[in-house]
Design an enzyme around this catalytic site. Sequence first.
Site, PDB file in Angstrom:
ATOM      1  N   SER A 136      92.944  93.702  54.717  1.00  0.00           N
ATOM      2  CA  SER A 136      93.749  94.712  54.045  1.00  0.00           C
ATOM      3  C   SER A 136      93.109  96.076  54.275  1.00  0.00           C
ATOM      4  CB  SER A 136      93.786  94.382  52.550  1.00  0.00           C
ATOM      5  OG  SER A 136      94.454  95.388  51.829  1.00  0.00           O
ATOM      6  N   LYS A 162      96.986  94.135  57.374  1.00  0.00           N
ATOM      7  CA  LYS A 162      97.873  94.635  56.306  1.00  0.00           C
ATOM      8  C   LYS A 162      97.493  96.071  56.045  1.00  0.00           C
ATOM      9  CE  LYS A 162      97.503  93.855  51.307  1.00  0.00           C
ATOM     10  NZ  LYS A 162      97.433  92.793  50.277  1.00  0.00           N
ATOM     11  N   LYS A 164      98.151  99.516  53.661  1.00  0.00           N
ATOM     12  CA  LYS A 164      98.693 100.000  52.401  1.00  0.00           C
ATOM     13  C   LYS A 164      99.612 101.176  52.695  1.00  0.00           C
ATOM     14  CE  LYS A 164      96.334  97.428  49.474  1.00  0.00           C
ATOM     15  NZ  LYS A 164      96.991  96.576  48.469  1.00  0.00           N
ATOM     16  N   ASP A 189     101.808  96.821  52.370  1.00  0.00           N
ATOM     17  CA  ASP A 189     101.717  96.560  50.928  1.00  0.00           C
ATOM     18  C   ASP A 189     101.904  97.877  50.190  1.00  0.00           C
ATOM     19  OD1 ASP A 189     101.186  95.752  48.359  1.00  0.00           O
ATOM     20  OD2 ASP A 189      99.164  94.989  48.768  1.00  0.00           O
ATOM     21  N   GLU A 214     105.037  93.724  51.186  1.00  0.00           N
ATOM     22  CA  GLU A 214     104.456  93.225  49.927  1.00  0.00           C
ATOM     23  C   GLU A 214     104.745  94.194  48.791  1.00  0.00           C
ATOM     24  OE1 GLU A 214     100.384  92.026  50.518  1.00  0.00           O
ATOM     25  OE2 GLU A 214      99.894  92.181  48.395  1.00  0.00           O
ATOM     26  N   ASP A 239     103.468  90.282  44.806  1.00  0.00           N
ATOM     27  CA  ASP A 239     102.077  90.250  44.357  1.00  0.00           C
ATOM     28  C   ASP A 239     102.080  90.519  42.848  1.00  0.00           C
ATOM     29  OD1 ASP A 239      99.450  90.950  43.658  1.00  0.00           O
ATOM     30  OD2 ASP A 239      99.022  92.041  45.487  1.00  0.00           O
ATOM     31  N   LYS A 263      96.925  85.262  43.594  1.00  0.00           N
ATOM     32  CA  LYS A 263      95.574  85.693  43.237  1.00  0.00           C
ATOM     33  C   LYS A 263      95.237  84.988  41.938  1.00  0.00           C
ATOM     34  CE  LYS A 263      96.100  90.348  45.121  1.00  0.00           C
ATOM     35  NZ  LYS A 263      96.135  91.798  44.825  1.00  0.00           N
ATOM     36  N   GLY A 291      93.433  88.942  47.512  1.00  0.00           N
ATOM     37  CA  GLY A 291      92.103  89.278  47.009  1.00  0.00           C
ATOM     38  C   GLY A 291      92.138  90.488  46.094  1.00  0.00           C
TER      39      GLY A 291
END
Length: 369
Positions: A136, A162, A164, A189, A214, A239, A263, A291
């Site tokens: 990430s 991934k 952000k 995400d 995400e 998520d 998670k 995570g």
Amino acid sequence: MEIKKIEVYELEVKLKEPFETSFGSVQYKPAMLIRVEEKWGEEGWGEVAAGEGPWYNYETYETAFIALDKYLIPALWKPQTLKARDFWRLTGRVRGYNAAKAGLEAALWDLEARLEGESLYRHIGGVKKRIPSGVSIGIKRNMEELLSSISKRLEEGYLRIKIKIRPGWDLKVVERVRREFPDIPLQVDANAAYTLKDLYTLKKLDTYNLLMIEQPLHYEDLADHALLAKKLSTPICLDESIRGIYDVKAAYLLGSAEIINVKPARVGGYTPSMEIHDFCEATGIGLWVGGMLETGIGKAHLLALASLKNFTYPNDISASNRYWEKDLIEPELEVKNGYIEIRENAGIGVEILKDRIEKNSRKKTYTPS
Ligand code: OSB
Ligand code: MG
């Protein structure tokens, strides 16, 4: 097992570089570790992965501590002997505080597996010991930084990237990344940063062959995610919206997500994670393990969970050197050809660097009352 002591450690850890998402940036991060000890001296470790503030969800280290101190740890003294499976029932009266629950439950699972001389991933019924690793990547100051970070992670072998995103750091970024890396497995995400008013942007994101988007919309909004899913061909992964099995059921009935990131810190530990795993296996929802910037102790637990059959997408479980100068475990977690291999040693299978933890932390000790 018969627990004779529980210790809660609070420390601060420093990430190699700030990690920025749509909800904030962090570099110095509180960490909370749980050590449980049973009557013959065997121990188990877990990590409470809450936020430094209530930005990702409502839970913080402070609220997690109160939940542990006042309600969760006292609930464990009731039965004389305890199985890790009992944790959820014993603490069922406590609503929420899932990160606190997950950290304490994890320590019990580790201890239980150690007492049986079995690796934890086998103890919970895991079927694979090589866990596919994705990474990430936070929001960066500029495109150059992002592109070089992606190159570096690809060289390190991560199986998917991934990135952000947030309004203003989205279309141009994804367009540029795709130009530079046309074929890599890529997902974004948003950490709940958009609304249906951003449909234009979200429809555009739909054209970049992303593995998934995400948590694009509000963290409580399963309904709008269902509406959005009808308009996109890219799978939506939830998520923040998934706080437990009931959200999974609702998301399934509404059609809010094709994929869910589990998670344990968000859903309350192994027991609910396994329940979600089984439900998603039965209903065809895709799964991976997410995570929360855990240290190696938390990550070793994430690996055990990810060994279950239906976690098929690359997970947000990275090598120790992704975030840490020096981790709290040995050997450190390494990604080789895109995978982290779980060790067969008892419990989470790694050595805990206790001296290092003792030296840098505050500790509160609990004994049966
Ligand atoms: O949304 O998945 C997220 C980190 C903290 C809070 C939320 C998220 C993340 C990450 C990093 O994306 C996952 C990790 O590497 O631990
Ligand atoms: Mg996320």
